[in-house]
Design a protein around this motif. Structure first.
Motif, short mmCIF file in Angstrom:
data_model
loop_
_atom_site.label_atom_id
_atom_site.label_comp_id
_atom_site.label_asym_id
_atom_site.label_seq_id
_atom_site.Cartn_x
_atom_site.Cartn_y
_atom_site.Cartn_z
N ASN A 163 0.84 -1.17 0.00
CA ASN A 163 0.00 0.00 0.00
C ASN A 163 0.89 1.24 0.00
O ASN A 163 1.79 1.35 0.81
N ASP A 164 0.62 2.13 -0.92
CA ASP A 164 1.46 3.30 -1.14
C ASP A 164 0.64 4.54 -0.80
O ASP A 164 -0.53 4.62 -1.17
N VAL A 165 1.25 5.50 -0.10
CA VAL A 165 0.46 6.66 0.33
C VAL A 165 0.05 7.56 -0.83
O VAL A 165 -0.83 8.40 -0.67
N ILE A 166 0.66 7.40 -1.99
CA ILE A 166 0.23 8.16 -3.17
C ILE A 166 -0.48 7.27 -4.18
O ILE A 166 -1.57 7.58 -4.65
N GLN A 167 0.12 6.13 -4.51
CA GLN A 167 -0.41 5.27 -5.58
C GLN A 167 -1.48 4.28 -5.10
O GLN A 167 -2.00 3.52 -5.90
N ASN A 168 -1.74 4.27 -3.80
CA ASN A 168 -2.62 3.26 -3.19
C ASN A 168 -2.05 1.87 -3.38
O ASN A 168 -0.88 1.67 -3.12
N GLN A 169 -2.82 0.92 -3.94
CA GLN A 169 -2.32 -0.45 -4.05
C GLN A 169 -1.31 -0.58 -5.19
O GLN A 169 -1.64 -0.24 -6.33
N VAL A 170 -0.12 -1.04 -4.88
CA VAL A 170 0.90 -1.25 -5.92
C VAL A 170 1.12 -2.76 -6.07
O VAL A 170 1.25 -3.48 -5.09
N THR A 171 1.14 -3.22 -7.32
CA THR A 171 1.40 -4.64 -7.59
C THR A 171 2.61 -4.74 -8.50
O THR A 171 2.62 -4.14 -9.56
N CYS A 172 3.61 -5.46 -8.06
CA CYS A 172 4.84 -5.61 -8.85
C CYS A 172 4.91 -7.02 -9.42
O CYS A 172 4.19 -7.92 -8.97
#
Ligand code: GLU
Ligand code: ZN
Length: 294
Positions: free
Chosen positions: A146-155
Protein backbone atom coordinates in the motif's frame (compact mmCIF):
# COMPACT_ATOMS: atom_id res chain seq x y z
CA UNK A 1 -0.23 22.39 11.87
CA UNK A 2 1.75 23.67 14.84
CA UNK A 3 5.44 24.22 14.06
CA UNK A 4 6.27 24.04 17.76
CA UNK A 5 4.87 20.55 18.01
CA UNK A 6 7.23 17.95 16.52
CA UNK A 7 5.81 14.64 15.44
CA UNK A 8 7.80 11.42 15.19
CA UNK A 9 7.71 11.68 11.39
CA UNK A 10 11.20 11.30 9.89
CA UNK A 11 11.57 11.70 6.15
CA UNK A 12 14.61 11.95 3.92
CA UNK A 13 16.04 12.87 0.55
CA UNK A 14 18.77 10.51 -0.58
CA UNK A 15 20.51 11.69 -3.75
CA UNK A 16 23.39 9.85 -5.39
CA UNK A 17 26.18 12.31 -6.19
CA UNK A 18 26.36 11.25 -9.82
CA UNK A 19 25.52 14.73 -11.09
CA UNK A 20 23.89 18.03 -10.15
CA UNK A 21 20.25 18.40 -9.11
CA UNK A 22 17.92 18.48 -12.11
CA UNK A 23 14.18 19.05 -12.22
CA UNK A 24 13.44 15.37 -11.49
CA UNK A 25 15.58 15.30 -8.36
CA UNK A 26 14.22 18.69 -7.22
CA UNK A 27 10.76 17.11 -7.24
CA UNK A 28 12.08 14.30 -5.02
CA UNK A 29 13.68 16.78 -2.63
CA UNK A 30 10.62 19.04 -2.52
CA UNK A 31 7.98 16.30 -2.16
CA UNK A 32 9.85 14.58 0.67
CA UNK A 33 10.53 17.95 2.35
CA UNK A 34 6.94 19.19 2.13
CA UNK A 35 5.44 15.92 3.34
CA UNK A 36 7.82 15.95 6.32
CA UNK A 37 7.32 19.60 7.20
CA UNK A 38 3.54 19.52 6.71
CA UNK A 39 3.51 16.70 9.27
CA UNK A 40 5.78 18.61 11.68
CA UNK A 41 8.48 16.05 11.04
CA UNK A 42 12.22 16.01 10.55
CA UNK A 43 13.69 15.99 7.06
CA UNK A 44 17.12 14.43 6.62
CA UNK A 45 19.53 14.43 3.72
CA UNK A 46 21.68 11.39 2.97
CA UNK A 47 24.30 11.37 0.23
CA UNK A 48 24.31 7.91 -1.34
CA UNK A 49 27.96 7.80 -2.33
CA UNK A 50 28.56 4.06 -2.49
CA UNK A 51 29.22 3.79 -6.22
CA UNK A 52 32.44 5.74 -6.94
CA UNK A 53 32.60 4.82 -10.65
CA UNK A 54 29.28 6.59 -11.19
CA UNK A 55 30.06 9.65 -9.08
CA UNK A 56 31.02 13.09 -10.24
CA UNK A 57 33.65 14.95 -8.24
CA UNK A 58 32.13 17.75 -6.19
CA UNK A 59 28.52 16.77 -6.96
CA UNK A 60 27.67 16.01 -3.31
CA UNK A 61 28.62 19.46 -2.07
CA UNK A 62 26.95 21.12 -5.07
CA UNK A 63 23.71 19.26 -4.35
CA UNK A 64 23.81 20.50 -0.75
CA UNK A 65 24.53 24.09 -1.85
CA UNK A 66 21.62 23.98 -4.28
CA UNK A 67 19.26 22.63 -1.60
CA UNK A 68 20.25 25.52 0.65
CA UNK A 69 19.69 28.14 -2.01
CA UNK A 70 16.26 26.55 -2.64
CA UNK A 71 15.43 26.99 1.04
CA UNK A 72 15.34 23.23 1.64
CA UNK A 73 17.19 23.17 4.95
CA UNK A 74 17.71 19.75 6.45
CA UNK A 75 17.62 18.65 10.07
CA UNK A 76 20.55 16.85 11.75
CA UNK A 77 23.88 16.16 10.05
CA UNK A 78 24.07 14.93 6.48
CA UNK A 79 24.79 11.19 6.44
CA UNK A 80 27.28 9.93 3.85
CA UNK A 81 26.90 6.28 2.92
CA UNK A 82 30.64 6.09 2.30
CA UNK A 83 31.00 6.42 6.10
CA UNK A 84 28.67 3.50 6.82
CA UNK A 85 30.80 0.54 5.64
CA UNK A 86 31.27 -0.92 9.11
CA UNK A 87 27.52 -1.10 9.63
CA UNK A 88 26.92 -2.66 6.20
CA UNK A 89 29.59 -5.29 6.94
CA UNK A 90 27.92 -5.99 10.26
CA UNK A 91 24.58 -6.64 8.55
CA UNK A 92 26.26 -8.83 5.92
CA UNK A 93 27.94 -10.83 8.70
CA UNK A 94 24.65 -11.20 10.53
CA UNK A 95 22.90 -12.45 7.38
CA UNK A 96 25.70 -14.96 6.75
CA UNK A 97 25.57 -16.18 10.33
CA UNK A 98 21.81 -16.71 10.09
CA UNK A 99 22.37 -18.56 6.80
CA UNK A 100 20.21 -16.03 5.03
CA UNK A 101 22.74 -15.21 2.31
CA UNK A 102 25.05 -16.97 -0.12
CA UNK A 103 27.75 -16.33 -2.68
CA UNK A 104 26.72 -16.18 -6.30
CA UNK A 105 29.04 -16.51 -9.26
CA UNK A 106 26.46 -16.18 -12.01
CA UNK A 107 27.03 -13.61 -14.68
CA UNK A 108 24.47 -11.23 -16.07
CA UNK A 109 24.60 -13.14 -19.36
CA UNK A 110 23.82 -16.45 -17.61
CA UNK A 111 20.82 -14.93 -15.85
CA UNK A 112 19.62 -13.35 -19.07
CA UNK A 113 19.86 -16.74 -20.80
CA UNK A 114 17.39 -18.24 -18.31
CA UNK A 115 14.86 -15.42 -18.80
CA UNK A 116 16.29 -12.58 -16.75
CA UNK A 117 15.08 -13.70 -13.31
CA UNK A 118 17.61 -15.28 -10.99
CA UNK A 119 16.48 -18.75 -9.89
CA UNK A 120 18.72 -19.32 -6.89
CA UNK A 121 21.28 -21.37 -8.81
CA UNK A 122 24.11 -20.82 -6.31
CA UNK A 123 22.06 -21.35 -3.12
CA UNK A 124 23.49 -24.84 -2.78
CA UNK A 125 27.14 -23.89 -3.39
CA UNK A 126 28.07 -22.14 -0.21
CA UNK A 127 31.88 -21.86 -0.23
CA UNK A 128 33.14 -18.31 -0.49
CA UNK A 129 34.59 -17.65 -3.88
CA UNK A 130 36.73 -14.89 -5.17
CA UNK A 131 34.83 -12.20 -7.11
CA UNK A 132 31.43 -13.46 -6.03
CA UNK A 133 28.36 -11.41 -5.35
CA UNK A 134 26.34 -12.05 -2.20
CA UNK A 135 22.60 -12.67 -2.44
CA UNK A 136 19.96 -12.71 0.26
CA UNK A 137 17.68 -15.72 0.51
CA UNK A 138 14.38 -14.04 -0.18
CA UNK A 139 11.95 -16.02 1.91
CA UNK A 140 9.37 -13.26 1.78
CA UNK A 141 8.89 -12.07 -1.81
CA UNK A 142 6.50 -9.19 -1.13
CA UNK A 143 5.01 -8.07 -4.45
CA UNK A 144 2.09 -5.94 -3.29
CA UNK A 145 1.99 -3.03 -0.94
CA UNK A 146 0.00 0.00 0.00
CA UNK A 147 1.46 3.30 -1.14
CA UNK A 148 0.46 6.66 0.33
CA UNK A 149 0.23 8.16 -3.17
CA UNK A 150 -0.41 5.27 -5.58
CA UNK A 151 -2.62 3.26 -3.19
CA UNK A 152 -2.32 -0.45 -4.05
CA UNK A 153 0.90 -1.25 -5.92
CA UNK A 154 1.40 -4.64 -7.59
CA UNK A 155 4.84 -5.61 -8.85
CA UNK A 156 6.04 -8.52 -10.94
CA UNK A 157 5.78 -11.45 -8.50
CA UNK A 158 8.65 -13.46 -9.99
CA UNK A 159 11.01 -10.52 -9.74
CA UNK A 160 9.81 -9.81 -6.21
CA UNK A 161 10.72 -13.38 -5.18
CA UNK A 162 14.24 -13.21 -6.58
CA UNK A 163 17.17 -13.59 -4.19
CA UNK A 164 18.57 -10.09 -4.56
CA UNK A 165 22.15 -8.90 -4.43
CA UNK A 166 23.43 -7.19 -1.28
CA UNK A 167 27.13 -7.16 -2.15
CA UNK A 168 28.15 -6.70 -5.74
CA UNK A 169 30.71 -8.81 -7.52
CA UNK A 170 32.98 -5.76 -7.78
CA UNK A 171 32.97 -5.55 -3.97
CA UNK A 172 30.68 -2.53 -3.75
CA UNK A 173 27.67 -2.56 -1.45
CA UNK A 174 24.38 -2.92 -3.31
CA UNK A 175 21.83 -0.11 -3.22
CA UNK A 176 19.19 -2.41 -1.64
CA UNK A 177 21.47 -3.15 1.30
CA UNK A 178 22.65 0.39 1.93
CA UNK A 179 19.28 2.06 1.54
CA UNK A 180 17.44 -0.27 3.92
CA UNK A 181 20.22 -0.38 6.51
CA UNK A 182 20.43 3.42 6.54
CA UNK A 183 16.70 4.02 6.58
CA UNK A 184 16.65 1.78 9.66
CA UNK A 185 19.76 3.47 11.12
CA UNK A 186 18.18 6.92 10.69
CA UNK A 187 14.77 5.78 12.00
CA UNK A 188 13.06 6.90 8.81
CA UNK A 189 9.28 6.60 9.06
CA UNK A 190 8.27 7.90 5.59
CA UNK A 191 9.94 7.53 2.20
CA UNK A 192 8.56 9.80 -0.54
CA UNK A 193 10.29 9.25 -3.89
CA UNK A 194 9.73 8.69 -7.60
CA UNK A 195 7.88 5.84 -9.31
CA UNK A 196 11.14 4.60 -10.83
CA UNK A 197 11.60 2.94 -7.42
CA UNK A 198 8.22 1.15 -7.20
CA UNK A 199 9.82 -2.22 -7.92
CA UNK A 200 12.85 -1.80 -5.62
CA UNK A 201 10.40 -0.87 -2.85
CA UNK A 202 8.89 -4.37 -3.03
CA UNK A 203 12.37 -5.88 -2.50
CA UNK A 204 13.09 -3.42 0.27
CA UNK A 205 9.85 -4.37 2.03
CA UNK A 206 10.93 -8.02 1.84
CA UNK A 207 14.33 -7.06 3.20
CA UNK A 208 12.81 -5.24 6.19
CA UNK A 209 10.93 -8.41 6.99
CA UNK A 210 14.04 -10.58 6.61
CA UNK A 211 15.86 -8.20 8.98
CA UNK A 212 12.82 -8.36 11.26
CA UNK A 213 12.38 -4.62 11.26
CA UNK A 214 9.28 -2.52 10.79
CA UNK A 215 9.26 -0.83 7.37
CA UNK A 216 8.56 2.86 6.79
CA UNK A 217 5.54 4.06 4.81
CA UNK A 218 6.27 4.55 1.13
CA UNK A 219 4.81 7.03 -1.34
CA UNK A 220 5.80 7.33 -4.99
CA UNK A 221 5.12 10.40 -7.11
CA UNK A 222 5.16 10.28 -10.92
CA UNK A 223 8.53 10.69 -12.56
CA UNK A 224 9.19 13.52 -14.96
CA UNK A 225 9.90 12.34 -18.48
CA UNK A 226 10.92 14.13 -21.63
CA UNK A 227 8.68 14.15 -24.70
CA UNK A 228 10.91 11.38 -26.09
CA UNK A 229 9.78 9.28 -23.14
CA UNK A 230 13.07 9.33 -21.26
CA UNK A 231 13.09 9.72 -17.53
CA UNK A 232 14.85 12.92 -16.48
CA UNK A 233 17.99 11.61 -14.87
CA UNK A 234 21.62 12.35 -14.39
CA UNK A 235 22.42 9.48 -16.75
CA UNK A 236 20.38 11.19 -19.49
CA UNK A 237 22.18 14.47 -18.88
CA UNK A 238 19.05 16.25 -17.69
CA UNK A 239 19.94 19.94 -17.35
CA UNK A 240 20.86 21.10 -13.85
CA UNK A 241 18.40 23.48 -12.20
CA UNK A 242 19.62 27.05 -11.76
CA UNK A 243 21.13 27.42 -8.32
CA UNK A 244 20.74 31.20 -8.45
CA UNK A 245 17.13 31.35 -9.57
CA UNK A 246 15.07 28.98 -7.41
CA UNK A 247 11.54 30.38 -7.79
CA UNK A 248 10.70 29.25 -11.36
CA UNK A 249 11.83 25.66 -10.69
CA UNK A 250 10.16 25.51 -7.28
CA UNK A 251 6.92 26.85 -8.74
CA UNK A 252 6.99 24.35 -11.62
CA UNK A 253 7.77 21.53 -9.20
CA UNK A 254 4.70 22.44 -7.11
CA UNK A 255 2.53 22.42 -10.24
CA UNK A 256 4.03 19.05 -11.23
CA UNK A 257 3.12 17.72 -7.78
CA UNK A 258 -0.51 18.80 -8.26
CA UNK A 259 -0.37 21.51 -5.58
CA UNK A 260 -2.04 24.40 -7.50
CA UNK A 261 0.13 27.27 -6.24
CA UNK A 262 -1.43 30.74 -6.73
CA UNK A 263 0.24 32.82 -9.44
CA UNK A 264 1.43 35.48 -6.98
CA UNK A 265 3.96 32.97 -5.70
CA UNK A 266 5.89 33.38 -8.92
CA UNK A 267 7.12 36.71 -7.60
CA UNK A 268 7.36 35.67 -3.94
CA UNK A 269 10.50 34.94 -1.96
CA UNK A 270 11.69 31.36 -1.46
CA UNK A 271 10.56 31.50 2.17
CA UNK A 272 7.10 32.75 1.25
CA UNK A 273 6.71 30.09 -1.42
CA UNK A 274 7.81 27.27 0.88
CA UNK A 275 5.66 28.52 3.75
CA UNK A 276 2.63 28.44 1.45
CA UNK A 277 3.62 25.00 0.13
CA UNK A 278 4.12 23.47 3.58
CA UNK A 279 0.79 24.81 4.82
CA UNK A 280 -1.14 23.70 1.73
CA UNK A 281 0.66 20.42 1.03
CA UNK A 282 -1.81 17.77 0.01
CA UNK A 283 -0.47 14.27 -0.57
CA UNK A 284 -3.79 13.33 -2.16
CA UNK A 285 -3.29 16.12 -4.71
CA UNK A 286 -0.19 14.39 -6.11
CA UNK A 287 -1.07 12.74 -9.44
CA UNK A 288 -1.36 8.96 -9.31
CA UNK A 289 0.15 8.37 -12.73
CA UNK A 290 3.60 6.79 -12.78
CA UNK A 291 5.02 9.23 -15.30
CA UNK A 292 4.27 12.74 -16.53
CA UNK A 293 5.67 14.00 -19.81
CA UNK A 294 6.97 17.54 -19.45
N1 GLU B 1 19.97 7.38 -4.29
C1 GLU B 1 18.84 7.02 -5.08
C2 GLU B 1 18.74 7.86 -6.32
O1 GLU B 1 19.37 8.89 -6.43
C3 GLU B 1 17.52 7.23 -4.36
C4 GLU B 1 17.33 6.30 -3.29
C5 GLU B 1 16.05 6.37 -2.54
O2 GLU B 1 15.34 7.40 -2.52
O3 GLU B 1 15.79 5.38 -1.91
O4 GLU B 1 18.03 7.50 -7.21
ZN1 ZN C 1 24.41 -17.64 -8.90
Amino acid sequence: MRPDKLSNYRGRFAPSPSGLLHFGSLIAALASYLDAKHNNGQWLVRIEDIDPPREQAGAGIEILNTLESYGLHWDEDVLYQSQQSALYHEVLAQLAEQKLSYYCRCTRAQIKAIGGIYQGHCRALSQPAHASAIRVINTVGISQYNDVIQNQVTCNAELAQEDFIVLRKDGLFAYQLAVVVDDIYQNITHVIRGCDLLEPTARQLSFYQILQHKAPQFGHFPIAATSQGFKLSKQNNAPAIDKNNPIPSLFSALVFLGQQPPNELQTASVDELLTWAIGHWSITGVPKSQEIIL
